[in-house]
Design a protein around this motif. Structure first.
Motif, mmCIF file in Angstrom:
data_model
loop_
_atom_site.group_PDB
_atom_site.id
_atom_site.type_symbol
_atom_site.label_atom_id
_atom_site.label_comp_id
_atom_site.label_asym_id
_atom_site.label_seq_id
_atom_site.Cartn_x
_atom_site.Cartn_y
_atom_site.Cartn_z
ATOM 1 N N HIS A 87 111.989 -48.580 -12.587
ATOM 2 C CA HIS A 87 110.952 -48.655 -13.628
ATOM 3 C C HIS A 87 111.205 -49.946 -14.390
ATOM 4 O O HIS A 87 112.018 -49.978 -15.306
ATOM 5 C CB HIS A 87 111.015 -47.431 -14.540
ATOM 6 N N THR A 88 110.521 -51.008 -13.979
ATOM 7 C CA THR A 88 110.791 -52.314 -14.565
ATOM 8 C C THR A 88 109.488 -53.019 -14.935
ATOM 9 O O THR A 88 108.424 -52.693 -14.421
ATOM 10 C CB THR A 88 111.622 -53.187 -13.586
ATOM 11 N N ARG A 89 109.603 -53.952 -15.814
ATOM 12 C CA ARG A 89 108.500 -54.818 -16.210
ATOM 13 C C ARG A 89 108.973 -56.242 -15.956
ATOM 14 O O ARG A 89 109.856 -56.743 -16.654
ATOM 15 C CB ARG A 89 108.154 -54.653 -17.695
ATOM 16 N N SER A 90 108.420 -56.874 -14.947
ATOM 17 C CA SER A 90 108.859 -58.206 -14.548
ATOM 18 C C SER A 90 108.006 -59.275 -15.219
ATOM 19 O O SER A 90 106.782 -59.208 -15.190
ATOM 20 C CB SER A 90 108.763 -58.347 -13.028
ATOM 21 N N SER A 91 108.669 -60.256 -15.795
ATOM 22 C CA SER A 91 107.978 -61.386 -16.420
ATOM 23 C C SER A 91 107.648 -62.408 -15.349
ATOM 24 O O SER A 91 108.533 -62.901 -14.657
ATOM 25 C CB SER A 91 108.854 -62.020 -17.493
ATOM 26 N N LEU A 92 106.364 -62.699 -15.211
ATOM 27 C CA LEU A 92 105.887 -63.625 -14.185
ATOM 28 C C LEU A 92 105.020 -64.708 -14.819
ATOM 29 O O LEU A 92 104.665 -64.612 -15.991
ATOM 30 C CB LEU A 92 105.065 -62.859 -13.132
ATOM 31 N N LYS A 93 104.653 -65.702 -14.024
ATOM 32 C CA LYS A 93 103.712 -66.720 -14.481
ATOM 33 C C LYS A 93 102.309 -66.188 -14.211
ATOM 34 O O LYS A 93 101.937 -65.954 -13.061
ATOM 35 C CB LYS A 93 103.945 -68.040 -13.750
ATOM 36 N N LYS A 94 101.576 -65.985 -15.273
ATOM 37 C CA LYS A 94 100.236 -65.401 -15.175
ATOM 38 C C LYS A 94 99.349 -66.221 -14.226
ATOM 39 O O LYS A 94 99.339 -67.447 -14.276
ATOM 40 C CB LYS A 94 99.598 -65.336 -16.561
ATOM 41 N N GLY A 95 98.635 -65.493 -13.355
ATOM 42 C CA GLY A 95 97.694 -66.123 -12.444
ATOM 43 C C GLY A 95 98.281 -66.553 -11.109
ATOM 44 O O GLY A 95 97.555 -66.928 -10.201
ATOM 45 N N LYS A 96 99.602 -66.514 -10.966
ATOM 46 C CA LYS A 96 100.252 -66.931 -9.718
ATOM 47 C C LYS A 96 100.255 -65.767 -8.719
ATOM 48 O O LYS A 96 99.961 -64.625 -9.060
ATOM 49 C CB LYS A 96 101.698 -67.378 -9.975
ATOM 50 N N THR A 97 100.629 -66.071 -7.462
ATOM 51 C CA THR A 97 100.719 -65.064 -6.409
ATOM 52 C C THR A 97 102.190 -64.778 -6.110
ATOM 53 O O THR A 97 102.998 -65.712 -5.998
ATOM 54 C CB THR A 97 100.008 -65.541 -5.125
ATOM 55 N N TYR A 98 102.517 -63.492 -5.997
ATOM 56 C CA TYR A 98 103.881 -63.049 -5.730
ATOM 57 C C TYR A 98 103.887 -62.030 -4.604
ATOM 58 O O TYR A 98 102.864 -61.438 -4.283
ATOM 59 C CB TYR A 98 104.496 -62.419 -6.989
ATOM 60 N N GLU A 99 105.067 -61.818 -4.039
ATOM 61 C CA GLU A 99 105.272 -60.818 -3.004
ATOM 62 C C GLU A 99 106.330 -59.848 -3.517
ATOM 63 O O GLU A 99 107.411 -60.256 -3.940
ATOM 64 C CB GLU A 99 105.772 -61.496 -1.722
ATOM 65 N N ALA A 129 108.780 -52.771 3.239
ATOM 66 C CA ALA A 129 107.334 -52.818 3.013
ATOM 67 C C ALA A 129 107.089 -53.862 1.939
ATOM 68 O O ALA A 129 107.886 -54.005 1.009
ATOM 69 C CB ALA A 129 106.821 -51.452 2.568
ATOM 70 N N SER A 130 105.997 -54.594 2.071
ATOM 71 C CA SER A 130 105.675 -55.644 1.097
ATOM 72 C C SER A 130 104.245 -55.488 0.620
ATOM 73 O O SER A 130 103.387 -54.996 1.328
ATOM 74 C CB SER A 130 105.832 -57.031 1.730
ATOM 75 N N ARG A 131 104.044 -55.932 -0.604
ATOM 76 C CA ARG A 131 102.696 -55.947 -1.171
ATOM 77 C C ARG A 131 102.517 -57.276 -1.891
ATOM 78 O O ARG A 131 103.347 -57.681 -2.693
ATOM 79 C CB ARG A 131 102.501 -54.786 -2.139
ATOM 80 N N ARG A 132 101.414 -57.937 -1.611
ATOM 81 C CA ARG A 132 101.089 -59.217 -2.242
ATOM 82 C C ARG A 132 100.393 -58.938 -3.569
ATOM 83 O O ARG A 132 99.506 -58.094 -3.651
ATOM 84 C CB ARG A 132 100.173 -59.997 -1.310
ATOM 85 N N VAL A 133 100.781 -59.677 -4.596
ATOM 86 C CA VAL A 133 100.164 -59.568 -5.921
ATOM 87 C C VAL A 133 99.529 -60.913 -6.224
ATOM 88 O O VAL A 133 100.228 -61.897 -6.446
ATOM 89 C CB VAL A 133 101.215 -59.201 -6.995
ATOM 90 N N GLN A 134 98.212 -60.942 -6.189
ATOM 91 C CA GLN A 134 97.487 -62.183 -6.484
ATOM 92 C C GLN A 134 97.002 -62.146 -7.920
ATOM 93 O O GLN A 134 96.726 -61.084 -8.467
ATOM 94 C CB GLN A 134 96.310 -62.337 -5.525
ATOM 95 N N ASN A 135 96.896 -63.338 -8.516
ATOM 96 C CA ASN A 135 96.439 -63.459 -9.894
ATOM 97 C C ASN A 135 97.226 -62.517 -10.814
ATOM 98 O O ASN A 135 96.664 -61.682 -11.523
ATOM 99 C CB ASN A 135 94.931 -63.191 -9.983
ATOM 100 N N SER A 136 98.539 -62.649 -10.766
ATOM 101 C CA SER A 136 99.434 -61.724 -11.476
ATOM 102 C C SER A 136 99.280 -61.797 -12.991
ATOM 103 O O SER A 136 98.932 -62.839 -13.540
ATOM 104 C CB SER A 136 100.879 -62.023 -11.116
ATOM 105 N N ALA A 160 108.018 -65.643 -5.194
ATOM 106 C CA ALA A 160 106.769 -66.392 -5.373
ATOM 107 C C ALA A 160 106.199 -66.681 -3.991
ATOM 108 O O ALA A 160 106.932 -67.018 -3.065
ATOM 109 C CB ALA A 160 107.036 -67.682 -6.117
ATOM 110 N N ALA A 161 104.892 -66.515 -3.859
ATOM 111 C CA ALA A 161 104.258 -66.747 -2.547
ATOM 112 C C ALA A 161 103.851 -68.199 -2.401
ATOM 113 O O ALA A 161 103.726 -68.942 -3.314
ATOM 114 C CB ALA A 161 103.051 -65.841 -2.401
#
Length: 161
Positions: A87-99, A129-136, A160-161
């Motif tokens: 149960h985590t909240r990851s800080s990312l760069k908004k709008g980027k794509t991640y895997e 298993a992987s899931r792509r997160v676009q426009n994070s 980062a993708a």
């Protein structure tokens, strides 16, 4: 003070002295950072991983270790017991794509939920298993929960993708 009251005050102070000294010295009490034992005498803190859990954790991490933590694409990763979940909240760069990649080693199934997306079941059979997160978003919630009876270790990684 009258002499009888003085004697009573001195007697009370002498009677309480051992309790006050113990309270100040810390003897007889556990330090605040030490977990209090339960009624059965067992610690209430999370126990150390068993040999089997350590082996399962190593296998789960090995499935995901296709990228080094020194690689610029690496964001973060973790390893947890299946019953404890992630149960985590990851800080990312908004709008980027991640895997987001997950590997579970043990028995049963875990459910992966990333942000507002629907739950994805992942078998604890040692495959990833992987899931792509676009426009994070700037903060991405990731929850991995065990289905009833599931055991083992679950590893996760964000790149980062």
């Amino acid at each position: 003070m009258t002499p009888p009251r003085k004697l009573m005050a001195v007697a009370a102070a002498l009677a309480l002295a051992p309790f006050l000294a113990t309270g100040c010295s810390g003897e007889g009490t556990a330090p605040p950072s030490t977990p209090a034992p339960s009624a059965t005498g067992k610690p209430t803190a999370t126990p150390s991983p068993t040999g089997e859990e350590e082996a399962q954790g190593s296998r789960a991490k090995a499935v995901l270790e296709t990228i080094s933590p020194d690689d610029p694409k690496f964001v973060e990763s973790g390893l947890e017991r299946v019953p404890d979940g992630v149960h985590t909240r990851s800080s990312l760069k908004k709008g980027k794509t991640y895997e987001v990649s997950v590997a579970c080693v043990g028995t049963g199934t875990v459910n992966l939920v990333i942000g507002e997306n629907p739950s994805q079941p992942i078998s604890c059979d040692g495959t990833s298993a992987s899931r792509r997160v676009q426009n994070s978003p700037a903060e991405l919630p990731i929850d991995i929960t065990a289905t009833p009876g599931a055991t083992g270790m679950v590893a996760w990684q964000i790149t980062a993708a």
